[in-house]
Design a protein around this motif. Structure first.
Motif, PDB file in Angstrom:
ATOM      1  N   PHE A  28       0.817  -1.215   0.000  1.00 26.05           N
ATOM      2  CA  PHE A  28       0.000   0.000   0.000  1.00 26.05           C
ATOM      3  C   PHE A  28       0.851   1.265   0.000  1.00 26.05           C
ATOM      4  O   PHE A  28       0.417   2.302  -0.484  1.00 26.05           O
ATOM      5  N   SER A  29       2.056   1.172   0.532  1.00 18.26           N
ATOM      6  CA  SER A  29       2.928   2.346   0.592  1.00 18.26           C
ATOM      7  C   SER A  29       3.739   2.550  -0.684  1.00 18.26           C
ATOM      8  O   SER A  29       4.093   3.678  -1.024  1.00 18.26           O
ATOM      9  N   HIS A  30       4.063   1.464  -1.420  1.00 15.32           N
ATOM     10  CA  HIS A  30       4.972   1.586  -2.551  1.00 15.32           C
ATOM     11  C   HIS A  30       4.393   1.098  -3.884  1.00 15.32           C
ATOM     12  O   HIS A  30       4.879   1.509  -4.941  1.00 15.32           O
ATOM     13  N   VAL A  31       3.419   0.204  -3.847  1.00 13.06           N
ATOM     14  CA  VAL A  31       2.929  -0.400  -5.093  1.00 13.06           C
ATOM     15  C   VAL A  31       1.598   0.191  -5.535  1.00 13.06           C
ATOM     16  O   VAL A  31       1.442   0.553  -6.709  1.00 13.06           O
ATOM     17  N   GLU A  32       0.656   0.297  -4.611  1.00 12.20           N
ATOM     18  CA  GLU A  32      -0.677   0.760  -5.005  1.00 12.20           C
ATOM     19  C   GLU A  32      -0.600   2.140  -5.654  1.00 12.20           C
ATOM     20  O   GLU A  32      -0.009   3.071  -5.107  1.00 12.20           O
ATOM     21  N   GLY A  33      -1.198   2.265  -6.826  1.00  9.70           N
ATOM     22  CA  GLY A  33      -1.227   3.516  -7.558  1.00  9.70           C
ATOM     23  C   GLY A  33      -0.024   3.759  -8.450  1.00  9.70           C
ATOM     24  O   GLY A  33      -0.047   4.655  -9.301  1.00  9.70           O
ATOM     25  N   ARG A  34       1.046   2.975  -8.283  1.00 17.16           N
ATOM     26  CA  ARG A  34       2.286   3.229  -9.022  1.00 17.16           C
ATOM     27  C   ARG A  34       2.092   3.065 -10.531  1.00 17.16           C
ATOM     28  O   ARG A  34       2.748   3.771 -11.330  1.00 17.16           O
ATOM     29  N   TYR A  35       1.237   2.154 -10.938  1.00 15.02           N
ATOM     30  CA  TYR A  35       1.096   1.851 -12.362  1.00 15.02           C
ATOM     31  C   TYR A  35      -0.185   2.421 -12.960  1.00 15.02           C
ATOM     32  O   TYR A  35      -0.622   2.009 -14.029  1.00 15.02           O
ATOM     33  N   GLY A  36      -0.770   3.370 -12.253  1.00 13.39           N
ATOM     34  CA  GLY A  36      -1.962   4.026 -12.768  1.00 13.39           C
ATOM     35  C   GLY A  36      -3.203   3.174 -12.610  1.00 13.39           C
ATOM     36  O   GLY A  36      -3.265   2.241 -11.794  1.00 13.39           O
ATOM     37  N   ASP A  37      -4.213   3.474 -13.387  1.00 11.13           N
ATOM     38  CA  ASP A  37      -5.505   2.797 -13.342  1.00 11.13           C
ATOM     39  C   ASP A  37      -5.350   1.380 -13.883  1.00 11.13           C
ATOM     40  O   ASP A  37      -5.040   1.180 -15.065  1.00 11.13           O
ATOM     41  N   LEU A  38      -5.577   0.378 -13.035  1.00 11.82           N
ATOM     42  CA  LEU A  38      -5.388  -1.009 -13.455  1.00 11.82           C
ATOM     43  C   LEU A  38      -6.505  -1.522 -14.343  1.00 11.82           C
ATOM     44  O   LEU A  38      -6.409  -2.639 -14.868  1.00 11.82           O
ATOM     45  N   SER A  39      -7.561  -0.734 -14.534  1.00 11.59           N
ATOM     46  CA  SER A  39      -8.583  -1.143 -15.501  1.00 11.59           C
ATOM     47  C   SER A  39      -8.079  -0.970 -16.930  1.00 11.59           C
ATOM     48  O   SER A  39      -8.631  -1.552 -17.866  1.00 11.59           O
ATOM     49  N   VAL A  40      -7.004  -0.192 -17.083  1.00 15.18           N
ATOM     50  CA  VAL A  40      -6.332  -0.052 -18.382  1.00 15.18           C
ATOM     51  C   VAL A  40      -5.419  -1.264 -18.550  1.00 15.18           C
ATOM     52  O   VAL A  40      -4.515  -1.489 -17.740  1.00 15.18           O
ATOM     53  N   PHE A  41      -5.646  -2.038 -19.578  1.00 16.55           N
ATOM     54  CA  PHE A  41      -4.973  -3.323 -19.723  1.00 16.55           C
ATOM     55  C   PHE A  41      -3.455  -3.188 -19.724  1.00 16.55           C
ATOM     56  O   PHE A  41      -2.752  -3.972 -19.069  1.00 16.55           O
ATOM     57  N   SER A  42      -2.917  -2.209 -20.446  1.00 14.84           N
ATOM     58  CA  SER A  42      -1.465  -2.044 -20.506  1.00 14.84           C
ATOM     59  C   SER A  42      -0.879  -1.737 -19.132  1.00 14.84           C
ATOM     60  O   SER A  42       0.220  -2.196 -18.791  1.00 14.84           O
ATOM     61  N   ASN A  43      -1.618  -0.960 -18.325  1.00 20.63           N
ATOM     62  CA  ASN A  43      -1.162  -0.678 -16.953  1.00 20.63           C
ATOM     63  C   ASN A  43      -1.138  -1.943 -16.123  1.00 20.63           C
ATOM     64  O   ASN A  43      -0.201  -2.187 -15.352  1.00 20.63           O
ATOM     65  N   TYR A  44      -2.179  -2.757 -16.298  1.00 22.39           N
ATOM     66  CA  TYR A  44      -2.263  -3.984 -15.512  1.00 22.39           C
ATOM     67  C   TYR A  44      -1.132  -4.945 -15.891  1.00 22.39           C
ATOM     68  O   TYR A  44      -0.541  -5.592 -15.027  1.00 22.39           O
TER      69      TYR A  44
END
Length: 293
Positions: free
Chosen positions: A45-61
């Motif tokens: 929650f401190s380092h990973v969550e939000g780092r890659y943007g909106d995970l509903s976007v397939f490329s981000n996921y």
């Protein structure tokens, strides 16, 4: 469904020792490895969550899954990139919950445990994501915690440097302790706080109280990993300059108490700033797979 259990508290307060003790309980499971001194911090929650943007976007996921599937934490959880991709679309919190629930269900336990001191500042966010989450906080005398931390730092030699670093640690500890106490007031049924000194002096009694809070049977437990501690049976203040001890005591018990609450609200938000992934995220990457358990 297994229940999330988070151990929180400032660094050098006994979070690792407490977590390793709880991991020996037959109804609690968590990610652990000797290279991480037992329980492994996820810092999710401190380092990973939000780092890659909106995970509903397939490329981000895909980017998110490719990175975390290589991390020690997810590798030790036994989750592959393909298995993470099967969870798409999911939010950060949903992915972490699915991985940890599966880990706990495979072991037939009631709780899965996670310990990252940085998550102390994310307790409210965790509660919003996991309404059933439980927390065990550990508090340590600020002088002992501060000097325990200082002993592990390198290159801090001059008196001015020592005071500066002691002050910085003490401020951060005060904020973490206030945050935990505030959550205890807001969610008394979810947060249980113990003292490090009580765990040292009355370990069995304190652990029994935690079991009662978690509604699990009491059990004799022991830490199966070497302690990550500087504790030698003596209070840290017995071996430190008196003026440094007085400084930490004054700052924690007096100086910071007169600071307006709005300042700490800003400080809490600053403490939640996104930082680079820690180097220890991939400590086991180069090791043979048969050594990773």
């Amino acid at each position: 469904m297994p229940t999330p259990l988070f151990v929180v508290g400032k660094h050098r307060s006994g979070t690792t020792w407490l977590s390793n003790l709880l991991l020996d309980h037959p109804q609690i499971a968590g990610i652990q490895h000797e290279a991480h001194r037992g329980i492994h911090e996820s810092a999710f929650f401190s380092h990973v969550e939000g780092r890659y943007g909106d995970l509903s976007v397939f490329s981000n996921y895909v980017e998110f899954a490719s990175v975390v599937s290589r991390s020690d934490y997810f590798r030790l959880a036994g989750v592959s990139f393909d298995e993470l991709m099967e969870l798409y679309p999911s939010t950060y919190a949903e992915v972490f919950r699915a991985v940890m629930d599966q880990y706990a269900e495979q072991r037939g336990v009631k709780y899965w445990i996670e310990k990252s001191p940085m998550h102390t500042h994310y307790m409210r966010q965790i509660v919003e994501s996991y309404p059933d989450a439980q927390f065990v906080g550990i508090w340590r005398n600020p002088v002992d915690a501060a000097f325990s931390w200082l002993k592990r730092q390198e290159g801090i030699e001059s008196p001015l440097q020592r005071l500066r670093e002691l002050g910085r640690f003490t401020v951060n500890k005060y904020i973490a302790d206030v945050w935990t106490r505030d959550m205890k007031k807001e969610c008394p049924e979810r947060v249980y706080i113990i003292q490090y000194e009580s765990l040292v002096d009355r370990k069995e009694e304190v652990l029994d109280d935690i079991c009662q809070f978690l509604n699990v049977a009491t059990s004799k437990v022991r830490a199966r990993y070497a302690a990550n501690t500087s504790y030698s049976g003596k209070r840290e203040e017995q071996r430190c300059p008196k003026y440094e001890i007085k400084f930490v005591q004054w700052l924690y018990y007096s100086g910071l108490r007169i600071v307006p609450g709005t300042v700490f609200q800003v400080a809490k938000r600053f403490a939640q700033k996104r930082e680079p992934l820690p180097h220890w995220f991939f400590k086991l990457l180069e090791q043979p797979q048969d050594k990773v358990r």
